[in-house]
Design a protein around this motif. Sequence first.
Motif, short mmCIF file in Angstrom:
data_model
loop_
_atom_site.label_atom_id
_atom_site.label_comp_id
_atom_site.label_asym_id
_atom_site.label_seq_id
_atom_site.Cartn_x
_atom_site.Cartn_y
_atom_site.Cartn_z
N ALA A 40 0.82 -1.21 0.00
CA ALA A 40 0.00 0.00 0.00
C ALA A 40 0.85 1.26 0.00
O ALA A 40 0.43 2.31 -0.52
CB ALA A 40 -0.94 0.00 1.21
N GLN A 41 2.04 1.17 0.57
CA GLN A 41 2.91 2.34 0.63
C GLN A 41 3.49 2.70 -0.74
O GLN A 41 4.12 3.74 -0.91
CB GLN A 41 4.02 2.10 1.65
CG GLN A 41 3.50 1.98 3.07
CD GLN A 41 4.59 1.66 4.07
OE1 GLN A 41 5.68 2.24 4.02
NE2 GLN A 41 4.32 0.74 4.99
N THR A 42 3.29 1.80 -1.72
CA THR A 42 3.82 2.05 -3.07
C THR A 42 2.73 2.44 -4.06
O THR A 42 3.00 2.59 -5.25
CB THR A 42 4.53 0.80 -3.60
OG1 THR A 42 3.55 -0.23 -3.84
CG2 THR A 42 5.56 0.29 -2.62
N THR A 43 1.49 2.61 -3.56
CA THR A 43 0.38 2.89 -4.47
C THR A 43 -0.46 4.03 -3.92
O THR A 43 -0.03 4.76 -3.02
CB THR A 43 -0.46 1.61 -4.69
OG1 THR A 43 -1.43 1.85 -5.69
CG2 THR A 43 -1.12 1.15 -3.41
N THR A 44 -1.66 4.19 -4.48
CA THR A 44 -2.53 5.30 -4.07
C THR A 44 -3.93 4.76 -3.82
O THR A 44 -4.27 3.63 -4.21
CB THR A 44 -2.62 6.37 -5.17
OG1 THR A 44 -3.24 5.79 -6.32
CG2 THR A 44 -1.22 6.89 -5.53
N LYS A 45 -4.77 5.60 -3.22
CA LYS A 45 -6.15 5.17 -2.97
C LYS A 45 -6.94 5.03 -4.27
O LYS A 45 -7.94 4.32 -4.33
CB LYS A 45 -6.85 6.15 -2.03
CG LYS A 45 -7.02 7.55 -2.58
CD LYS A 45 -7.72 8.44 -1.57
CE LYS A 45 -7.92 9.86 -2.11
NZ LYS A 45 -8.61 10.72 -1.10
N GLU A 46 -6.50 5.72 -5.34
CA GLU A 46 -7.16 5.59 -6.63
C GLU A 46 -6.84 4.24 -7.28
O GLU A 46 -7.61 3.76 -8.12
CB GLU A 46 -6.75 6.72 -7.57
CG GLU A 46 -7.31 8.09 -7.19
CD GLU A 46 -6.57 8.71 -6.00
OE1 GLU A 46 -7.19 9.53 -5.28
OE2 GLU A 46 -5.38 8.36 -5.80
N ARG A 47 -5.71 3.66 -6.91
CA ARG A 47 -5.34 2.34 -7.45
C ARG A 47 -4.90 1.46 -6.27
O ARG A 47 -3.73 1.14 -6.11
CB ARG A 47 -4.20 2.49 -8.47
CG ARG A 47 -3.93 1.23 -9.28
CD ARG A 47 -2.96 1.55 -10.41
NE ARG A 47 -2.73 0.38 -11.25
CZ ARG A 47 -1.72 -0.47 -11.08
NH1 ARG A 47 -0.83 -0.28 -10.11
NH2 ARG A 47 -1.57 -1.50 -11.89
N PRO A 48 -5.86 1.06 -5.45
CA PRO A 48 -5.50 0.39 -4.20
C PRO A 48 -5.03 -1.05 -4.41
O PRO A 48 -5.32 -1.68 -5.45
CB PRO A 48 -6.82 0.40 -3.43
CG PRO A 48 -7.87 0.38 -4.48
CD PRO A 48 -7.32 1.22 -5.60
N VAL A 49 -4.32 -1.56 -3.43
CA VAL A 49 -4.06 -3.00 -3.34
C VAL A 49 -5.39 -3.67 -3.01
O VAL A 49 -6.12 -3.22 -2.12
CB VAL A 49 -3.03 -3.29 -2.24
CG1 VAL A 49 -2.87 -4.79 -2.02
CG2 VAL A 49 -1.70 -2.63 -2.56
N LEU A 50 -5.72 -4.73 -3.71
CA LEU A 50 -6.93 -5.49 -3.42
C LEU A 50 -6.56 -6.68 -2.53
O LEU A 50 -5.56 -7.36 -2.79
CB LEU A 50 -7.60 -5.97 -4.69
CG LEU A 50 -8.03 -4.87 -5.69
CD1 LEU A 50 -8.75 -5.49 -6.87
CD2 LEU A 50 -8.89 -3.82 -5.00
N ARG A 51 -7.36 -6.90 -1.51
CA ARG A 51 -7.13 -8.02 -0.61
C ARG A 51 -8.35 -8.95 -0.69
O ARG A 51 -9.44 -8.59 -0.26
CB ARG A 51 -6.91 -7.52 0.82
CG ARG A 51 -6.60 -8.61 1.83
CD ARG A 51 -6.12 -8.02 3.15
NE ARG A 51 -7.04 -7.00 3.65
CZ ARG A 51 -6.76 -6.18 4.66
NH1 ARG A 51 -5.59 -6.23 5.26
NH2 ARG A 51 -7.66 -5.28 5.06
#
Length: 580
Positions: free
Chosen positions: A258-269
């Motif tokens: 998550a620290q490498t991305t943004t809320k517009e392109r979130p990590v999906l869990r």
Amino acid sequence: MASKFSSRTALPQRVPARILIVGGGPSGIAALRALLDDHAGAEALPWRRRDVALYERRADVGGVWYLEQDIARYEASLPAGTAQGQWPLHPPSSSTPAWPSPAYPALRGNVLPRFLSFSAAPFPAPSEGETFPTLDETHAYLRNAAQRARANVRCGMEVLGAWELGDNDGWAVRVRDWNEGGAERIEYWDALVVATGWYDAPIYPPVPGLASAVASGLVHHAKWYRTASTYALPRYAARQIVVVGNGNSANDAAAHLAQTTTKERPVLRSVIEAARPVFVSLPDERIRDVPAVKRYVLKEEGGEQTLDLELVDGTVIANTVVLLGVGYEAGTIPWVHLLRNASASPSALDAAFDARSPAAAALYAPLTPPPRLAEARATPGASPTTADADIVDAWPFRLPNLHMHCVHAINPSLSFVGLPVTNTPFVLADLHARYIRCIYERSILLPSSRSARQLDETQRVARLIARRAEVAALDAAMRDDWARAREAGEETALAQAAAPQVGPEAYHVIVSYNEEQLHALHLRAKVVEVRPWLDEVMDSWDDEREKERKGMYERKRETLIRQKKRREEEEKIRALSAKH
């Protein structure tokens, strides 16, 4: 179907002269300390100190807590940025294989120091006032815990297989000595302590399309996860990152990514159940939970493979790279072999003994099947397995014929430390090791019959079977309640991508219904009865202790909040510095 071991009766306890411990992680170190304990109050050793050995295939003890930085750098240098599926590794700079830890440099534990402390060896307070220790601090503790017995530790020793000998005469163990260029030999030991854990056997869920997706390199297991930077490589950077699972490893990896991305392109869990309280994570707008994966769909587009995920709610996630944080198969030990029939048994094995030969298969059966997805992970020396009542993957799957999860009921010279999945594995390993010491020295006597030795197994299986329908019904009711709450627009249910669940239960997972505490209190009472001095130095397992253990998860949450605030402050400082 008749069991391969149906003709076997329980062998009598004997005091072994030579004992081999396989595995130098926390469980192996606990076993070594218990078997060589000569502290004040301890009885004289019933075996010569020099005749107890611990074999570890890697360069140092510590198990999962020993992360070799040079191997981690080698993994990162590979074209895929990861060594996914390679086991062991063969770095070109070394003539010795590598079996990397599944840990990662940023790992910080989630168990309080009290519950990481072996008897008479308290864990030091973590540095800088932290509540939970780092990976390096835990490794340092384990090295120090093994220090008094370091002369009994041999690293670079790979155990390929072990075979029971007849007449209760011990074990033939095939080893590969990497201190001698990988030379193989057969050694003979009177007793065998298996302390290898279960990180060799990562779980790959039985989901359609997964095997092909794994082979494509677009599905990774957390066993090989080291850093979020892997997913910035050109092959992965344009793909949607999906972490499968919401246990500790999955949550840690999602937080790093998550620290490498943004809320517009979130990590999906992707989750099959709502988060359990013991797996602590913080809300993050850069992480979004989605339902479980129904199917992995591998496609070929423009000469390049892409992986789509079909979810159980019908949603399709296109062009993904997947990280599985779904755990490991506990109780998978195919390299230990038991005689099918004690009356037709060898007293020794020839150095040219072939574990895969028909002659071997006629004499021996492995304790368990190999891991279910075998790619490059089948243990050398493991015999092929056919269906059998003692070893089939029948529910509840388990390493069968065990007394108290730690001593083999047919042949008590075979024991296991670190087998169950528990809330506090270090201290339970310490207790199991103390109990095994008492079994080996015969200060605790086992029942003479196999059925009596396996009574706890029989009762636990019966309880799990009896609870199975009840747990399934409760889970169904919880899913219905969750679905109704979502339809009603309730905020908590809308925030959950899956319903809460109680089950399914597993034989070697003893974390519910105070099972770990009850199991430990039973064994502790037996050990203290014959070794009273241990009462002052072993974990108490009492109700006050359980209260502290259950409060540990809230303390982890507080720690994560504190760390998050610290990161945010550091980011503000960096932003201000950049402006000036």
